[in-house]
Structure formats: C-alpha cells, structure tokens
Design an enzyme around this catalytic site. Structure first.
Site, PDB file in Angstrom:
ATOM      1  N   ARG A   1      40.495  37.435  31.906  1.00  0.00           N
ATOM      2  CA  ARG A   1      39.432  36.980  32.821  1.00  0.00           C
ATOM      3  C   ARG A   1      38.058  37.345  32.260  1.00  0.00           C
ATOM      4  O   ARG A   1      37.116  36.566  32.359  1.00  0.00           O
ATOM      5  CB  ARG A   1      39.644  37.573  34.218  1.00  0.00           C
ATOM      6  CG  ARG A   1      40.868  36.968  34.892  1.00  0.00           C
ATOM      7  CD  ARG A   1      41.339  37.793  36.059  1.00  0.00           C
ATOM      8  NE  ARG A   1      40.373  37.834  37.131  1.00  0.00           N
ATOM      9  CZ  ARG A   1      40.296  38.816  38.021  1.00  0.00           C
ATOM     10  NH1 ARG A   1      41.085  39.848  37.940  1.00  0.00           N
ATOM     11  NH2 ARG A   1      39.412  38.750  38.976  1.00  0.00           N
TER      12      ARG A   1
ATOM     13  N   ARG B   1      45.904  42.420  44.907  1.00  0.00           N
ATOM     14  CA  ARG B   1      45.678  41.190  44.124  1.00  0.00           C
ATOM     15  C   ARG B   1      46.373  41.303  42.778  1.00  0.00           C
ATOM     16  O   ARG B   1      46.045  42.172  41.974  1.00  0.00           O
ATOM     17  CB  ARG B   1      44.169  40.988  43.909  1.00  0.00           C
ATOM     18  CG  ARG B   1      43.556  40.013  44.880  1.00  0.00           C
ATOM     19  CD  ARG B   1      42.090  39.850  44.591  1.00  0.00           C
ATOM     20  NE  ARG B   1      41.816  39.093  43.372  1.00  0.00           N
ATOM     21  CZ  ARG B   1      40.619  38.634  43.046  1.00  0.00           C
ATOM     22  NH1 ARG B   1      39.606  38.856  43.843  1.00  0.00           N
ATOM     23  NH2 ARG B   1      40.433  37.956  41.935  1.00  0.00           N
TER      24      ARG B   1
ATOM     25  N   ARG C   1      31.266  28.327  37.462  1.00  0.00           N
ATOM     26  CA  ARG C   1      31.783  29.165  36.380  1.00  0.00           C
ATOM     27  C   ARG C   1      31.825  28.424  35.054  1.00  0.00           C
ATOM     28  O   ARG C   1      32.250  28.992  34.046  1.00  0.00           O
ATOM     29  CB  ARG C   1      33.201  29.604  36.727  1.00  0.00           C
ATOM     30  CG  ARG C   1      33.324  31.002  37.332  1.00  0.00           C
ATOM     31  CD  ARG C   1      34.780  31.208  37.692  1.00  0.00           C
ATOM     32  NE  ARG C   1      35.236  32.555  37.759  1.00  0.00           N
ATOM     33  CZ  ARG C   1      35.439  33.219  38.891  1.00  0.00           C
ATOM     34  NH1 ARG C   1      35.129  32.687  40.046  1.00  0.00           N
ATOM     35  NH2 ARG C   1      35.948  34.426  38.856  1.00  0.00           N
TER      36      ARG C   1
ATOM     37  N   LYS D   1      30.383  40.894  43.528  1.00  0.00           N
ATOM     38  CA  LYS D   1      29.880  39.676  44.181  1.00  0.00           C
ATOM     39  C   LYS D   1      30.362  39.585  45.636  1.00  0.00           C
ATOM     40  O   LYS D   1      29.593  39.248  46.526  1.00  0.00           O
ATOM     41  CB  LYS D   1      30.328  38.424  43.410  1.00  0.00           C
ATOM     42  CG  LYS D   1      29.812  38.352  41.982  1.00  0.00           C
ATOM     43  CD  LYS D   1      30.112  37.004  41.336  1.00  0.00           C
ATOM     44  CE  LYS D   1      31.582  36.740  41.103  1.00  0.00           C
ATOM     45  NZ  LYS D   1      32.220  37.607  40.101  1.00  0.00           N
TER      46      LYS D   1
ATOM     47  N   ARG E   1      40.650  48.045  42.361  1.00  0.00           N
ATOM     48  CA  ARG E   1      40.742  47.007  43.397  1.00  0.00           C
ATOM     49  C   ARG E   1      42.164  46.466  43.479  1.00  0.00           C
ATOM     50  O   ARG E   1      42.666  46.175  44.556  1.00  0.00           O
ATOM     51  CB  ARG E   1      39.746  45.873  43.085  1.00  0.00           C
ATOM     52  CG  ARG E   1      39.686  44.816  44.172  1.00  0.00           C
ATOM     53  CD  ARG E   1      38.509  43.880  43.980  1.00  0.00           C
ATOM     54  NE  ARG E   1      38.774  42.862  42.981  1.00  0.00           N
ATOM     55  CZ  ARG E   1      37.871  41.952  42.581  1.00  0.00           C
ATOM     56  NH1 ARG E   1      36.653  41.973  43.073  1.00  0.00           N
ATOM     57  NH2 ARG E   1      38.184  41.046  41.673  1.00  0.00           N
TER      58      ARG E   1
HETATM   59  P1  AMP Z   1      37.485  35.401  41.925  1.00  0.00           P
HETATM   60  O1  AMP Z   1      38.009  35.827  43.253  1.00  0.00           O
HETATM   61  O2  AMP Z   1      36.129  34.769  42.006  1.00  0.00           O
HETATM   62  O3  AMP Z   1      37.556  36.480  40.877  1.00  0.00           O
HETATM   63  O4  AMP Z   1      38.464  34.235  41.411  1.00  0.00           O
HETATM   64  C1  AMP Z   1      39.834  34.471  41.179  1.00  0.00           C
HETATM   65  C2  AMP Z   1      40.391  33.378  40.280  1.00  0.00           C
HETATM   66  O5  AMP Z   1      40.261  32.092  40.921  1.00  0.00           O
HETATM   67  C3  AMP Z   1      39.696  33.213  38.934  1.00  0.00           C
HETATM   68  O6  AMP Z   1      40.182  34.132  37.962  1.00  0.00           O
HETATM   69  C4  AMP Z   1      40.020  31.758  38.584  1.00  0.00           C
HETATM   70  O7  AMP Z   1      41.356  31.636  38.126  1.00  0.00           O
HETATM   71  C5  AMP Z   1      39.956  31.086  39.956  1.00  0.00           C
HETATM   72  N1  AMP Z   1      38.588  30.586  40.230  1.00  0.00           N
HETATM   73  C6  AMP Z   1      37.723  31.056  41.166  1.00  0.00           C
HETATM   74  N2  AMP Z   1      36.560  30.378  41.129  1.00  0.00           N
HETATM   75  C7  AMP Z   1      36.685  29.466  40.138  1.00  0.00           C
HETATM   76  C8  AMP Z   1      35.817  28.485  39.586  1.00  0.00           C
HETATM   77  N3  AMP Z   1      34.555  28.315  40.025  1.00  0.00           N
HETATM   78  N4  AMP Z   1      36.292  27.715  38.562  1.00  0.00           N
HETATM   79  C9  AMP Z   1      37.547  27.868  38.101  1.00  0.00           C
HETATM   80  N5  AMP Z   1      38.414  28.793  38.552  1.00  0.00           N
HETATM   81  C10 AMP Z   1      37.987  29.589  39.569  1.00  0.00           C
END
Ligand code: AMP
Length: 190
Positions: A146, A134, A89, A14, A128
């Site tokens: 996740r 990260r 989400r 993404k 990654r």
């Molecule tokens: P990402 O970078 O999109 O993979 O997000 C990393 C982490 O941030 C996720 O594993 C969640 O813990 C949190 N997070 C990101 N976006 C959301 C969302 N829309 N709702 C809830 N938690 C989120």
C-alpha cells in the site's frame, strides 16, 4: 461550497481528522475506503470486486472507484461541501473529480496533505490492524504494498493540486488536536 481533499499515505490520520473536520464545518464526508468496506460487509457485487484488490493492497480500478464516488456525490441534495478522504488516489481520479464538480458549478477549494514518514506509518498501521481487525492493516507485506502503491500512483496527485496552487502540507505527527488546529487554520485562510 467548501470542498476539501484530505490527502496522505495510509496511516497518516485522514480518518481521525476527517471526523473532527466534518463536525466543525458540517461537510459531507466521503471516504472511498469506508464505502468499499461497507459494501464488502453488505456482500454487494461492488464489495466483492473491491475486496479482491483491497486484500492485496492494490488500488480498486479507476472506472469502478470514480463511478462509485460520482454516485455518492450525486446523492447529496444540498451539501455545504465535501471532504474527500482517500480520493483521488490517481491522476485520472483527480481529473474526473474536477470534471464532476465543474458540472455542478463548484470546484476543489484546497488539498490538505498530512505528511508522515514511512517508518511511522508502518508502526501505526500495525497498531490499527490489532485494534480494528482490518486485514489490510495486519500483514506487513500488504502494508508495504500500500505504501509502494501510494508512492508510485498516488504521489502524482500532489503535483496535480500543486499545479492548481491548492496544495497545503501539514505535519501529521504530534497531538491530534495540534494537527487539527493546523488544518483548521489552512481552511479558515483559504
Ligand atoms: P483506505 O481506507 O483509504 O486506506 O482504503 C483501503 C483500500 O481501499 C485501499 O488500499 C484501496 O485498495 C481501496 N481504495 C480506497 N480508496 C481508493 C481509491 N480512491 N482508489 C482506488 N482504491 C481505493
């Protein structure tokens, strides 16, 4: 306005595709994961709260995430449109996003979903994790959490947009450029 939800499991690509799409379509990119990480880095109260969930591979609670996203949308003076990356989400987030956009006289144009099978996601996330540092990409248990959270809480969001006839699935495996072209074709036909 052109408002796109870029959807897909963690590691689907993404972030990579968003960067290319905003360049081509001049949209505002809102990645909730990026915003949380910036807050963690900046040591804000929101960052501290988000970190406790992110470190476990859990979702940050809806009310916190929705409030943050709404304030980011409201900051934009005259946007051509948005790419929502990593949001919504949950079904509650999807409904809140519809309400927010409706209050601004606009709506989601389409959901583009990058489809990648789980084994490939696990491989990509570990790579990654090594490259980006990260923490949530480095531990196989957190990665599995996740993916499980995605299947349990985020997959219903697909049905939400299917019900609105806005869901478009794109194979997320192959060359970055090929996937990008497939996404652009969907946007241009929307
Ligand atoms: P990402 O970078 O999109 O993979 O997000 C990393 C982490 O941030 C996720 O594993 C969640 O813990 C949190 N997070 C990101 N976006 C959301 C969302 N829309 N709702 C809830 N938690 C989120």
């Amino acid at each position: 306005m052109l408002n796109i939800v870029l959807f897909g499991p963690p590691g689907a690509g993404k972030g990579t595709q968003s960067a290319k799409l905003i360049e081509k379509y001049h949209l505002v990119h809102l990645s909730t994961g990026d915003i949380f990480r910036a807050n963690i880095k900046g040591g804000t109260e929101l960052g501290l709260l988000a970190k406790s969930f992110i470190d476990q591979g859990k979702l940050v609670p809806d009310e916190v995430t929705i409030g943050m996203l709404a304030s980011e949308v409201n900051k934009q003076a005259d946007p051509k449109g948005f790419i929502f990356d990593g949001f919504p989400r949950t079904s509650a987030q999807a409904k809140a996003l519809d309400d927010l956009l409706q209050s601004k006289g606009t709506s989601i144009s389409l959901m583009l979903a990058l489809e990648v099978e789980e084994e490939e996601l696990r491989k990509r996330l570990l790579i990654r994790g090594k490259d980006s540092g990260r923490a949530d990409d480095q531990n196989p248990d957190i990665i599995q959490n996740r993916i499980d959270v995605y299947n349990a809480e985020t997959m219903p969001v697909k049905d939400y947009y299917l019900g609105q006839n806005k869901y478009k699935g794109i194979p997320g495996i192959g060359e970055i450029e090929t996937i990008f072209n497939a996404l652009c074709a969907e946007i241009d036909h929307a």
